[in-house]
Write a protein that holds these residues in place. Structure first.
Motif, short mmCIF file in Angstrom:
data_model
loop_
_atom_site.label_atom_id
_atom_site.label_comp_id
_atom_site.label_asym_id
_atom_site.label_seq_id
_atom_site.Cartn_x
_atom_site.Cartn_y
_atom_site.Cartn_z
N GLY A 179 29.65 -50.49 96.47
CA GLY A 179 29.81 -48.98 96.39
C GLY A 179 28.76 -48.28 97.40
N ALA A 180 28.18 -48.68 98.40
CA ALA A 180 27.23 -48.39 99.14
C ALA A 180 27.57 -46.85 99.84
CB ALA A 180 26.69 -49.04 99.88
N THR A 181 29.01 -46.87 99.88
CA THR A 181 29.65 -45.78 100.79
C THR A 181 29.99 -44.74 99.97
OG1 THR A 181 31.85 -46.57 100.87
CG2 THR A 181 30.48 -47.35 102.55
N GLY A 182 29.95 -44.66 98.68
CA GLY A 182 30.14 -43.43 97.73
C GLY A 182 28.84 -42.80 97.53
N MET A 183 29.17 -41.58 96.75
CA MET A 183 27.90 -40.48 96.75
C MET A 183 26.81 -41.40 96.21
SD MET A 183 27.75 -36.73 95.04
CE MET A 183 27.42 -37.51 93.37
N VAL A 184 26.76 -41.80 95.01
CA VAL A 184 25.88 -42.43 94.27
C VAL A 184 25.00 -43.47 95.31
CG1 VAL A 184 25.08 -43.76 92.19
CG2 VAL A 184 26.61 -41.79 91.90
N GLY A 185 26.34 -44.38 95.70
CA GLY A 185 25.74 -45.45 96.63
C GLY A 185 24.88 -45.24 97.72
N GLN A 186 25.42 -44.26 98.44
CA GLN A 186 24.69 -43.67 99.43
C GLN A 186 22.94 -43.22 99.11
OE1 GLN A 186 26.56 -40.81 102.18
NE2 GLN A 186 28.50 -41.14 100.90
N GLY A 187 22.88 -42.77 98.10
CA GLY A 187 21.69 -42.61 97.61
C GLY A 187 20.97 -43.44 97.20
N VAL A 188 21.43 -44.47 96.55
CA VAL A 188 20.65 -45.85 96.05
C VAL A 188 20.44 -46.64 97.37
CG1 VAL A 188 20.86 -47.84 94.94
CG2 VAL A 188 21.87 -45.84 93.81
N LEU A 189 21.29 -46.59 98.39
CA LEU A 189 21.08 -47.43 99.50
C LEU A 189 19.67 -46.75 100.35
CD1 LEU A 189 21.77 -49.71 101.47
CD2 LEU A 189 23.43 -48.17 102.30
N ARG A 190 19.84 -45.55 100.20
CA ARG A 190 18.84 -44.92 100.97
C ARG A 190 17.37 -45.28 100.43
NH1 ARG A 190 15.35 -40.45 100.43
NH2 ARG A 190 15.10 -39.25 102.47
N GLU A 191 17.26 -45.32 98.89
CA GLU A 191 15.75 -45.68 98.51
C GLU A 191 15.57 -46.96 98.76
OE1 GLU A 191 14.04 -43.14 97.47
OE2 GLU A 191 15.59 -42.01 98.20
N CYS A 192 16.72 -47.84 98.68
CA CYS A 192 16.40 -49.40 99.01
C CYS A 192 15.71 -49.56 100.33
CB CYS A 192 17.67 -50.12 99.03
SG CYS A 192 18.06 -50.23 97.05
N LEU A 193 16.49 -48.98 101.42
CA LEU A 193 16.17 -48.89 102.71
C LEU A 193 14.52 -48.25 103.04
CD1 LEU A 193 19.34 -48.38 104.71
CD2 LEU A 193 18.39 -50.51 103.98
N LEU A 194 14.27 -47.40 102.25
CA LEU A 194 12.79 -46.58 102.28
C LEU A 194 11.91 -47.45 101.49
CD1 LEU A 194 13.79 -43.17 101.77
CD2 LEU A 194 13.01 -44.03 103.95
N ASP A 195 12.16 -48.30 100.47
CA ASP A 195 11.26 -48.91 99.92
C ASP A 195 10.69 -50.20 100.54
OD1 ASP A 195 10.10 -51.11 97.81
OD2 ASP A 195 10.85 -49.30 96.27
N SER A 196 9.38 -49.97 100.66
CA SER A 196 8.72 -51.33 101.50
C SER A 196 8.60 -52.60 100.81
CB SER A 196 7.36 -50.98 101.75
OG SER A 196 6.56 -50.84 100.49
N GLY A 197 9.21 -52.62 99.32
CA GLY A 197 9.00 -54.01 98.56
C GLY A 197 10.44 -54.45 98.58
N VAL A 198 11.52 -53.76 98.98
CA VAL A 198 12.76 -54.40 99.46
C VAL A 198 12.87 -55.15 100.76
CG1 VAL A 198 15.31 -53.87 99.64
CG2 VAL A 198 13.89 -52.66 97.61
N THR A 199 13.06 -56.36 100.88
CA THR A 199 13.21 -57.02 102.20
C THR A 199 14.49 -57.27 102.49
OG1 THR A 199 13.30 -59.13 100.79
CG2 THR A 199 11.10 -58.31 101.55
N PHE A 200 15.68 -56.98 101.71
CA PHE A 200 16.94 -57.31 102.30
C PHE A 200 17.80 -56.70 101.36
CE2 PHE A 200 20.81 -60.28 102.56
CZ PHE A 200 21.27 -60.12 103.87
N VAL A 201 18.90 -55.91 101.96
CA VAL A 201 20.06 -55.27 101.24
C VAL A 201 21.45 -55.97 101.75
CG1 VAL A 201 21.17 -53.30 100.44
CG2 VAL A 201 18.72 -53.26 100.71
N GLN A 202 22.16 -56.37 100.82
CA GLN A 202 23.54 -56.84 101.74
C GLN A 202 24.60 -55.82 100.76
OE1 GLN A 202 25.12 -60.70 102.67
NE2 GLN A 202 26.01 -60.61 100.65
N ALA A 203 25.42 -55.22 101.65
CA ALA A 203 26.27 -54.13 100.85
C ALA A 203 27.56 -54.85 100.98
CB ALA A 203 26.26 -52.93 101.67
N VAL A 204 28.19 -54.87 99.89
CA VAL A 204 29.62 -55.54 99.93
C VAL A 204 30.57 -54.35 99.66
CG1 VAL A 204 31.08 -57.29 98.64
CG2 VAL A 204 28.74 -57.53 98.95
#
Length: 221
Positions: free
Chosen positions: A7-32
Protein backbone atom coordinates in the motif's frame (compact mmCIF):
# COMPACT_ATOMS: atom_id res chain seq x y z
CA UNK A 1 16.32 -2.86 9.19
CA UNK A 2 14.84 -4.29 5.99
CA UNK A 3 11.20 -3.32 5.47
CA UNK A 4 8.48 -4.80 3.29
CA UNK A 5 5.59 -2.48 2.43
CA UNK A 6 2.10 -2.98 1.05
CA UNK A 7 0.00 0.00 0.00
CA UNK A 8 2.93 2.36 -0.51
CA UNK A 9 1.02 4.41 -3.11
CA UNK A 10 -1.94 5.18 -0.82
CA UNK A 11 -2.16 8.21 1.45
CA UNK A 12 -0.97 6.47 4.61
CA UNK A 13 1.51 4.33 2.73
CA UNK A 14 3.14 7.34 1.08
CA UNK A 15 3.72 8.85 4.51
CA UNK A 16 5.14 5.63 5.93
CA UNK A 17 7.39 5.13 2.92
CA UNK A 18 8.71 8.67 3.24
CA UNK A 19 9.71 8.09 6.87
CA UNK A 20 11.36 4.77 6.00
CA UNK A 21 13.46 6.35 3.27
CA UNK A 22 14.49 9.21 5.57
CA UNK A 23 15.46 6.89 8.42
CA UNK A 24 19.17 6.07 8.40
CA UNK A 25 18.52 2.78 10.19
CA UNK A 26 16.38 1.46 7.35
CA UNK A 27 18.71 -0.07 4.79
CA UNK A 28 16.20 -1.46 2.29
CA UNK A 29 12.50 -1.04 1.48
CA UNK A 30 10.60 -3.26 -0.91
CA UNK A 31 7.18 -1.99 -1.94
CA UNK A 32 4.77 -4.65 -3.17
CA UNK A 33 1.77 -3.51 -5.19
CA UNK A 34 -0.13 -3.58 -8.43
CA UNK A 35 1.57 -0.36 -9.54
CA UNK A 36 5.06 1.00 -8.80
CA UNK A 37 5.57 3.92 -6.43
CA UNK A 38 7.23 6.03 -9.11
CA UNK A 39 9.98 7.08 -6.70
CA UNK A 40 13.70 6.81 -7.36
CA UNK A 41 15.70 6.05 -4.23
CA UNK A 42 18.74 3.84 -3.67
CA UNK A 43 17.04 2.11 -0.73
CA UNK A 44 13.75 1.42 -2.55
CA UNK A 45 12.76 -1.46 -4.80
CA UNK A 46 9.34 -1.76 -6.41
CA UNK A 47 7.97 -5.27 -6.76
CA UNK A 48 4.96 -5.09 -9.07
CA UNK A 49 2.57 -7.95 -8.44
CA UNK A 50 -0.93 -7.82 -9.95
CA UNK A 51 -2.51 -10.66 -7.93
CA UNK A 52 -2.49 -9.68 -4.27
CA UNK A 53 -4.34 -12.83 -3.23
CA UNK A 54 -1.59 -15.25 -4.36
CA UNK A 55 2.17 -15.10 -3.68
CA UNK A 56 3.56 -18.48 -4.74
CA UNK A 57 5.27 -17.02 -7.81
CA UNK A 58 7.23 -14.41 -5.84
CA UNK A 59 7.92 -16.16 -2.51
CA UNK A 60 11.66 -16.02 -3.16
CA UNK A 61 11.50 -12.22 -3.10
CA UNK A 62 9.55 -11.98 0.16
CA UNK A 63 12.15 -13.39 2.57
CA UNK A 64 14.77 -11.78 4.77
CA UNK A 65 12.69 -8.86 6.07
CA UNK A 66 12.59 -7.54 9.63
CA UNK A 67 9.24 -5.75 9.40
CA UNK A 68 6.16 -5.54 7.21
CA UNK A 69 4.11 -2.34 7.17
CA UNK A 70 0.71 -3.20 5.70
CA UNK A 71 -0.98 0.07 4.70
CA UNK A 72 -3.22 -1.33 1.98
CA UNK A 73 -6.92 -0.72 2.50
CA UNK A 74 -10.13 0.40 0.89
CA UNK A 75 -13.37 2.14 1.82
CA UNK A 76 -16.48 0.06 2.42
CA UNK A 77 -18.62 2.63 0.57
CA UNK A 78 -20.73 0.94 -2.09
CA UNK A 79 -19.57 -2.56 -1.13
CA UNK A 80 -21.54 -5.43 0.35
CA UNK A 81 -20.05 -7.56 3.12
CA UNK A 82 -18.89 -10.31 0.75
CA UNK A 83 -17.00 -7.92 -1.51
CA UNK A 84 -15.55 -5.92 1.38
CA UNK A 85 -14.42 -9.14 3.07
CA UNK A 86 -12.63 -10.23 -0.08
CA UNK A 87 -10.70 -6.97 -0.58
CA UNK A 88 -10.00 -6.46 3.12
CA UNK A 89 -9.89 -9.72 5.08
CA UNK A 90 -9.01 -12.21 2.35
CA UNK A 91 -6.42 -10.00 0.63
CA UNK A 92 -4.61 -9.10 3.86
CA UNK A 93 -4.62 -12.63 5.23
CA UNK A 94 -3.25 -14.04 1.96
CA UNK A 95 -0.18 -11.83 2.32
CA UNK A 96 0.14 -12.21 6.10
CA UNK A 97 -0.07 -16.01 6.07
CA UNK A 98 2.62 -16.24 3.40
CA UNK A 99 4.87 -13.81 5.26
CA UNK A 100 4.42 -15.55 8.63
CA UNK A 101 5.70 -18.75 7.05
CA UNK A 102 8.58 -17.06 5.19
CA UNK A 103 9.61 -14.56 7.92
CA UNK A 104 8.62 -15.90 11.36
CA UNK A 105 10.89 -13.36 13.08
CA UNK A 106 9.18 -10.44 11.35
CA UNK A 107 7.21 -7.68 13.07
CA UNK A 108 3.92 -7.18 11.22
CA UNK A 109 2.11 -3.83 11.51
CA UNK A 110 -1.39 -3.46 10.08
CA UNK A 111 -3.23 -0.17 9.61
CA UNK A 112 -6.85 -0.77 10.61
CA UNK A 113 -9.22 1.99 11.67
CA UNK A 114 -10.72 3.62 14.74
CA UNK A 115 -13.92 1.82 15.66
CA UNK A 116 -12.94 -1.64 14.42
CA UNK A 117 -15.06 -4.21 16.25
CA UNK A 118 -12.94 -6.83 17.97
CA UNK A 119 -16.03 -8.66 19.18
CA UNK A 120 -16.92 -9.38 15.50
CA UNK A 121 -20.60 -9.12 16.49
CA UNK A 122 -21.51 -5.46 15.99
CA UNK A 123 -24.01 -3.97 13.55
CA UNK A 124 -21.49 -1.98 11.48
CA UNK A 125 -20.29 -4.18 8.64
CA UNK A 126 -16.86 -2.66 8.01
CA UNK A 127 -16.04 -2.61 11.73
CA UNK A 128 -16.98 -6.27 12.05
CA UNK A 129 -14.81 -7.30 9.11
CA UNK A 130 -11.86 -5.25 10.32
CA UNK A 131 -12.23 -6.64 13.84
CA UNK A 132 -12.24 -10.21 12.54
CA UNK A 133 -9.14 -9.44 10.50
CA UNK A 134 -7.35 -7.89 13.48
CA UNK A 135 -8.06 -10.98 15.57
CA UNK A 136 -6.85 -13.32 12.83
CA UNK A 137 -3.62 -11.37 12.34
CA UNK A 138 -2.86 -11.47 16.05
CA UNK A 139 -3.02 -15.27 15.98
CA UNK A 140 -0.38 -15.63 13.26
CA UNK A 141 3.09 -16.83 14.33
CA UNK A 142 5.00 -13.61 13.71
CA UNK A 143 7.53 -12.38 16.21
CA UNK A 144 5.19 -9.47 16.97
CA UNK A 145 1.94 -8.10 15.51
CA UNK A 146 0.64 -4.58 16.03
CA UNK A 147 -2.67 -3.12 14.96
CA UNK A 148 -2.81 0.62 14.30
CA UNK A 149 -6.22 2.26 14.68
CA UNK A 150 -5.75 5.89 13.64
CA UNK A 151 -8.70 8.25 13.61
CA UNK A 152 -8.54 11.36 11.43
CA UNK A 153 -5.25 11.51 9.52
CA UNK A 154 -3.74 14.75 8.29
CA UNK A 155 -1.63 14.21 5.13
CA UNK A 156 1.64 16.14 5.13
CA UNK A 157 4.47 16.90 2.70
CA UNK A 158 2.24 17.12 -0.36
CA UNK A 159 0.74 13.67 0.10
CA UNK A 160 -2.80 13.20 -1.20
CA UNK A 161 -5.44 10.53 -0.93
CA UNK A 162 -6.16 8.48 -4.06
CA UNK A 163 -9.89 8.75 -3.31
CA UNK A 164 -11.47 11.81 -4.94
CA UNK A 165 -14.00 12.45 -2.16
CA UNK A 166 -11.26 12.29 0.47
CA UNK A 167 -9.08 14.70 -1.50
CA UNK A 168 -11.94 17.18 -1.55
CA UNK A 169 -12.56 16.71 2.17
CA UNK A 170 -8.91 17.27 3.02
CA UNK A 171 -8.82 20.33 0.78
CA UNK A 172 -11.72 21.81 2.74
CA UNK A 173 -10.40 20.81 6.16
CA UNK A 174 -6.72 21.46 5.45
CA UNK A 175 -6.54 24.95 7.01
CA UNK A 176 -8.24 23.86 10.25
CA UNK A 177 -6.75 20.41 10.82
CA UNK A 178 -3.63 21.76 12.61
CA UNK A 179 -5.93 23.72 14.93
CA UNK A 180 -8.08 20.67 15.56
CA UNK A 181 -4.99 18.60 16.36
CA UNK A 182 -4.07 21.08 19.08
CA UNK A 183 -7.65 21.28 20.37
CA UNK A 184 -8.15 17.49 20.40
CA UNK A 185 -4.75 15.93 21.09
CA UNK A 186 -4.69 12.21 20.51
CA UNK A 187 -7.66 12.17 18.13
CA UNK A 188 -6.02 13.47 14.97
CA UNK A 189 -2.65 12.26 13.75
CA UNK A 190 -0.55 12.74 10.62
CA UNK A 191 0.96 10.56 7.93
CA UNK A 192 4.38 11.50 9.29
CA UNK A 193 3.58 10.41 12.83
CA UNK A 194 2.09 7.10 11.69
CA UNK A 195 5.31 6.34 9.83
CA UNK A 196 7.47 7.21 12.82
CA UNK A 197 5.27 5.14 15.15
CA UNK A 198 5.61 2.14 12.81
CA UNK A 199 9.38 2.38 12.82
CA UNK A 200 9.41 2.64 16.60
CA UNK A 201 7.30 -0.47 17.25
CA UNK A 202 9.30 -2.40 14.65
CA UNK A 203 12.49 -1.56 16.54
CA UNK A 204 11.45 -1.55 20.17
CA UNK A 205 7.98 -3.06 20.40
CA UNK A 206 5.08 -1.63 22.40
CA UNK A 207 3.27 -2.57 25.59
CA UNK A 208 0.06 -3.56 23.77
CA UNK A 209 -0.90 -4.90 20.37
CA UNK A 210 -3.80 -2.60 19.51
CA UNK A 211 -2.70 1.02 19.29
CA UNK A 212 -5.23 3.82 19.06
CA UNK A 213 -4.64 7.36 17.77
CA UNK A 214 -3.44 8.65 21.15
CA UNK A 215 -0.94 5.78 21.41
CA UNK A 216 0.41 6.57 17.95
CA UNK A 217 0.95 10.20 18.91
CA UNK A 218 2.90 9.16 22.01
CA UNK A 219 5.01 6.57 20.17
CA UNK A 220 5.95 9.01 17.42
CA UNK A 221 6.83 11.91 19.72
Amino acid sequence: MRVLMFGATGMVGQGVLRECLLDSGVTFVQAVGRTPTGLANAKLRDLTHPDLWHYGAIEGELTGFDACFFCLGTSSAGKGEEEYTRVTYDLTMAAAQALARLNPHMTFVYVSGAGADGSEQGRVMWARVRGRLENALRRLPFRRVYIFRPGVIQPLHGIQSKTKSYRLLYRLLGPVLPLLRRAFPGRITTTERIGRAMLRVARYGADKQILEARDLEELSA
